[in-house]
Write an enzyme that holds these catalytic residues in place. Structure first.
Site, PDB file in Angstrom:
ATOM      1  N   ILE A 177      -6.793  -5.084   7.882  1.00 45.87           N
ATOM      2  CA  ILE A 177      -7.943  -3.876   7.607  1.00 45.87           C
ATOM      3  C   ILE A 177      -8.823  -4.726   6.801  1.00 45.87           C
ATOM      4  O   ILE A 177     -10.101  -4.341   6.526  1.00 45.87           O
ATOM      5  CB  ILE A 177      -7.274  -2.697   7.219  1.00 45.87           C
ATOM      6  N   TYR A 203       0.788  -0.969  -0.064  1.00 46.78           N
ATOM      7  CA  TYR A 203       0.036   0.096  -0.025  1.00 46.78           C
ATOM      8  C   TYR A 203       0.777   1.251   0.040  1.00 46.78           C
ATOM      9  O   TYR A 203       1.712   1.373   0.880  1.00 46.78           O
ATOM     10  CB  TYR A 203      -1.002  -0.177   1.197  1.00 46.78           C
ATOM     11  N   ASP A 218      -1.314  -6.210   9.493  1.00 43.41           N
ATOM     12  CA  ASP A 218      -2.459  -5.418   9.115  1.00 43.41           C
ATOM     13  C   ASP A 218      -3.745  -6.223   8.601  1.00 43.41           C
ATOM     14  O   ASP A 218      -3.651  -6.418   7.351  1.00 43.41           O
ATOM     15  CB  ASP A 218      -2.056  -4.252   8.255  1.00 43.41           C
ATOM     16  N   LYS A 224     -12.714  -0.503   5.519  1.00 42.58           N
ATOM     17  CA  LYS A 224     -12.833  -1.041   4.494  1.00 42.58           C
ATOM     18  C   LYS A 224     -14.023  -2.131   4.715  1.00 42.58           C
ATOM     19  O   LYS A 224     -15.210  -2.165   3.806  1.00 42.58           O
ATOM     20  CB  LYS A 224     -11.694  -1.928   4.103  1.00 42.58           C
TER      21      LYS A 224
END
Lengths: 442, 469
Positions: free
Chosen positions: B232, B145, B230, B272
């Protein structure tokens, strides 16, 4: 079964293990005593009364009334900018309506004597975040900010912990009502220089915490002259600007700049928040207002780490753009704070205790130096402990605010009901009576 | 000029990268079905707009939650004053249960180990501040990312060293890639504090395999370092093999009493899975009491609005709602994903086979004029300006192979996605017509890997600031 050999591991960062978070200071120890034995009118009438928390609880009814009349501020209904748009909005510029609302509110608080451009408003999750963010932008690790004493204990953490920036105190004392003088500024600057520390700016809180007094226009002008001559920044934390007891006495640095046609304004940055004036610390609403384009752009980018919930921005945009509401709120809130202040000042005076003459804030700066065994920090802490354990009042000792004169205490008055304040005043009265009796019997 | 700090003057905020340039173009000319049908379609934003109706209907049925009321009584004052950095207990409880639900209740979480932060952006930065000193490094698998360059490095002064992954094995993390990255860090005199992975991966859209997760745990155990996972996108896993959380792997008998448990930390967010990026809801989960303590204090700099904590505590406590939401949301993500894959396949464009995320990792290597990042930029510009699609070029994600792009599919309506697919199809047809090349030809990429690696290193050091250490 394999025996695992304990290999050396990396552990945590220096920042994580340091104590610059400041939570070992008496400021927080008092809170602990309160948490263990909190006063309650019915359930625990002999408990500790919390007078160390600068919260504003005197005007909630006004907010509640607003919410009752304007359900559209909290439910999304069928508006153009409905739930979806609100939930998706993560733009670090912040909602335009919210920025406009903050700019208008700040103007109203200053009686229209200064103008604020919504495009210079940067949003942050509280003033705590705003102050840290500005420090990251204005100073490098190892550099310093000059801060007049006494100052808000939280600054030690907010400005220094993760930034690595130092605070060099500008000493103010009771000989001139703790006013900031050019000599004191110069002395602090020189002290930093002698330690080979680069000064990047001055940070003032106006109205002052813990003094509860506004800074005079002439003093502001002197401070501006000082920062200009040293080519450094000025951060003015105006978080209590809406908590002045009269509309006229507060002079914002914004007004001084406007009067001089914004000359040299790119070094000035204002911090604001709704935690004190509106009593909404839980909503995490802070702003940075900077006259410096590069600071605005950089602060905006950095605010990604600390944005205000768009749900909350939406609510406050509605509320603060309602000028009928805000005008009434500002006026009523001021009157109520003034009344509370008068109540506590009178009550303390009746007990033989004087305070610094204040005109703003949610607290008064009380002088207990006559009660000290010796004019030392140690004596002050002994007195503080008896206030906490004997009188059962959690008040903040001046030493936790880095005050150079021992014996001063910050006493909050807006975070409780009038009845509770009366109980506190009675306890102080009784305490003072007991002391007088002890002295006469000796 | 008044001098600002080094942090203010450098460009570690990363906003000069192409990732953001595409956004700027989109903002100048945004697609609108009615007002601007020729505009650029935003496919660079990993948002989840598929399940808002479920949230809206819950809100309509539960008006108290957004109205500061609990059981009809106003709790406005209580919420207005609530600024305790330990977070609203009801919200933390609901959130850890939601996290467990997403993991099929194969793991459970203790709300005392959860720290709330204003978004995952804040959570990731906070963990860096807690785990690494300035100048130390974290290893990240590429592609990653683009926001990490800012989030992990900017104010913390931590370095990122890449774990190179390639299409030769579906971009999976390998032991040799991990070791190579660690060695690279040593060569650069950087002390490695840990590894950070995104699981499911952004931009790849794949959930990490058990093998990869076990590899990671042994690697950090051997090196004595941390692992941040992570997670998410954990709620967007729509296909087998399903989502395996790092916490599940730690339940293995080998790790149950191991100190490595305390060096694994999870980051989560509702941006998200629930599509609520505006509400700034993030969290750090750690078994290490000191990390929790330190991160909790640091969260003062980025707390979640109590108004929002309350709303979400009510919503996530509604188990009937969350169960339905999680499964329905997954279905919709799966369907959209299938739509985009199909459409791209018809245009002769393959994608990495994926089972998660709000995007596809698209293989356009065969459309490059040469196997270089310059050619990738050339192609990207055509796609943005001519085709009218803002997609993210692999180079902005530090991918070592040119020609890969991330295309988002969940931030628009079905009609818009169809239009985007049509535009790509026309574009590909126009190329093959002019080049007379079958769009299905693919080139092998091994020789360009070394060249692109050194280019990557150059790009990395170009973004580095000079430090005085």
């Amino acid at each position: 079964m394999a025996i695992e050999i304990e290999k050396p591991t990396v552990g945590l960062s220096k920042v994580a293990v340091s104590d610059t978070h400041g939570e070992d200071s008496p400021y927080f120890a008092g809170w602990k005593a309160y948490d263990e034995d909190p006063y309650d009118e019915l359930c625990n009438p002999s408990g500790v009364i919390q007078m160390g928390l600068a919260e504003n609880q005197v005007s909630f009814d006004l907010l509640e009334q607003y919410l009752e009349k304007h359900s559209e501020a909290t439910n999304w209904g069928n508006r153009t900018f409905g739930f979806r748009d609100n939930a998706l909005f993560q733009d670090y510029h912040g909602l335009q309506t919210f920025r406009k609302a903050m700019a208008c509110f700040m103007e109203q608080i200053r009686g229209g004597r200064a103008k604020f451009n919504p495009d210079r408003v940067v949003i942050t999750a509280g003033a705590t975040a705003a102050n840290e963010l500005l420090t990251f932008i204005l100073a490098d690790p190892g550099d310093a900010l000059l801060i007049p004493t006494p100052y808000y204990p939280g600054f030690d953490r907010d400005l220094r912990w993760r930034t690595g920036v130092k605070i060099v105190p500008v000493h103010c004392d009771s000989s001139n009502n703790f006013e900031i003088t050019p000599q004191a500024l110069e002395a602090a600057y020189n002290e930093a220089e002698s330690m080979n520390i680069k000064v990047r700016g001055v940070l003032i809180t106006n109205p002052s915490n813990p003094l509860g007094a506004t800074i005079k226009r002439s003093t502001l002008e002197e401070i501006l002259e000082f920062v200009t001559s040293k080519n450094i920044h000025l951060v003015s934390d105006e978080i209590y600007s809406g908590s002045t007891f009269s509309g006229e006495e507060f002079v914002s640095v914004a007004e001084v700049l406007e009067a001089q046609n914004y000359k040299d304004s790119e070094r000035v940055h204002i911090v604001y928040s709704l935690s004190k004036d509106l009593g909404l610390p839980g909503f995490r609403v802070g702003t940075i207002y900077s006259y410096n384009d590069k600071v605005v752009t950089t602060a905006r980018r950095m605010s990604s780490f600390t944005l205000i919930s768009s749900q909350t921005q939406q609510l406050l945009a509605s509320m603060l753009l309602d000028e009928t509401f805000t005008a009434n709120y500002i006026k009523t809130n001021r009157e109520r704070l003034k009344k509370r202040y008068q109540m506590i000042i009178d009550g303390l005076r009746n007990s033989g205790i004087e305070c610094l003459k204040g005109n703003a804030g949610l607290f008064c700066w009380m002088n207990l130096s006559p009660l000290l065994e010796e004019p030392t920090k140690e004596s002050e802490l002994i007195l503080w402990k008896s206030m906490l354990h004997e009188v059962k009042l959690n008040i903040s000792p001046g030493s936790s605010c880095h005050c150079s004169d021992p014996g001063w205490f910050r006493v909050c008055f807006a975070n409780m009901s009038e009845q509770t304040l009366q109980v506190a005043l009675t306890r102080i009265h009784d305490f003072m009576d007991r002391r007088k009796a002890m002295k006469t019997s000796n | 000029m008044k001098l600002l700090s080094r942090k203010a003057s450098c460009n570690s905020h990363g906003q000069d990268s192409s990732y953001f340039a595409g956004w700027q173009e989109y903002e100048k000319n945004p697609y609108d079905e009615v007002k601007n049908p020729q505009g650029i379609i935003q496919m660079g934003l990993a948002e989840n707009q598929l399940s808002f109706d479920l949230l809206e209907s819950w809100l309509a049925q539960n008006p108290d939650a957004a109205g500061f009321k609990r059981n009809g009584e106003s709790i406005f004052r209580e919420l207005a004053l609530f600024q305790d950095y330990h977070g609203l207990p009801a919200f933390k409880n609901a959130l850890v249960e939601f996290m467990a639900e997403i993991r099929g209740n194969k793991v459970s979480f203790d709300s005392n180990n959860l720290v709330l932060t204003a978004g995952a952006t804040s959570a990731n930065e906070t963990l860096m501040f807690c785990l690494a000193n300035p100048g130390e490094a974290f290893l990240l698998p590429t592609p990653y990312y683009p926001g990490f360059d800012r989030d992990l490095k900017w104010r913390t002064e931590v370095e990122i060293v890449p774990i190179q992954c390639s299409s030769s094995n579906g971009f999976r993390i390998t032991e040799s890639a991990l070791e190579e990255a660690y060695q690279q860090a040593q060569n650069r005199n950087l002390k490695v504090k840990g590894v950070l992975v995104t699981n499911p991966s952004n931009p790849l859209g794949i959930s990490l395999s058990r093998h990869e997760l076990n590899l990671l745990v042994s690697f950090i155990a051997a090196k004595g370092i941390h692992l941040i996972s992570d997670e998410i996108y954990s709620g967007t896993v729509f296909n087998s093999p399903g989502f395996v959380s790092i916490m599940e792997v730690l339940m293995n008998k080998n790790y149950v009493n191991s100190p490595v448990r305390n060096r694994v930390h999870i980051v989560y967010s509702l941006s998200k899975d629930l599509g609520l990026p505006g509400f700034r809801v993030g969290a750090i989960y750690s078994n290490d009491k000191m990390v929790v303590e330190s991160a909790t204090k640091m969260s003062s700099f980025g707390l979640i609005s109590s108004q929002t904590q309350y709303l979400l505590s009510e919503m996530l406590s509604d188990k009937k709602f969350t169960k339905n939401y999680v499964s329905e949301n997954r279905k919709r993500v799966k369907q959209r994903h299938a739509m985009l894959i199909r459409g791209l396949k018809n245009a002769g464009i393959p994608c990495l086979e994926s089972n998660a995320g709000l995007f596809c990792w698209v293989d356009m290597r065969h459309l490059l004029s040469s196997k270089t990042f310059e050619a990738e930029m050339e192609l990207w510009k055509k796609i943005v300006y001519q085709v009218g699609l803002n997609i993210s070029p692999g180079s902005s994600c530090h991918c070592i192979e040119p020609g890969w792009f991330r295309m988002c599919f969940a931030n628009m309506s079905e009609q818009t996605l169809n239009l985007a697919i049509q535009r790509i199809k026309s574009f590909v047809n126009s190329i093959s017509e002019s080049n007379n090349i079958s769009p299905n030809q693919q080139y092998s990429n091994k020789s360009s890997r070394r060249k692109s690696f050194s280019k990557w290193v150059f790009r990395l050091s170009f973004h580095d600031r000079e430090t005085e250490r």
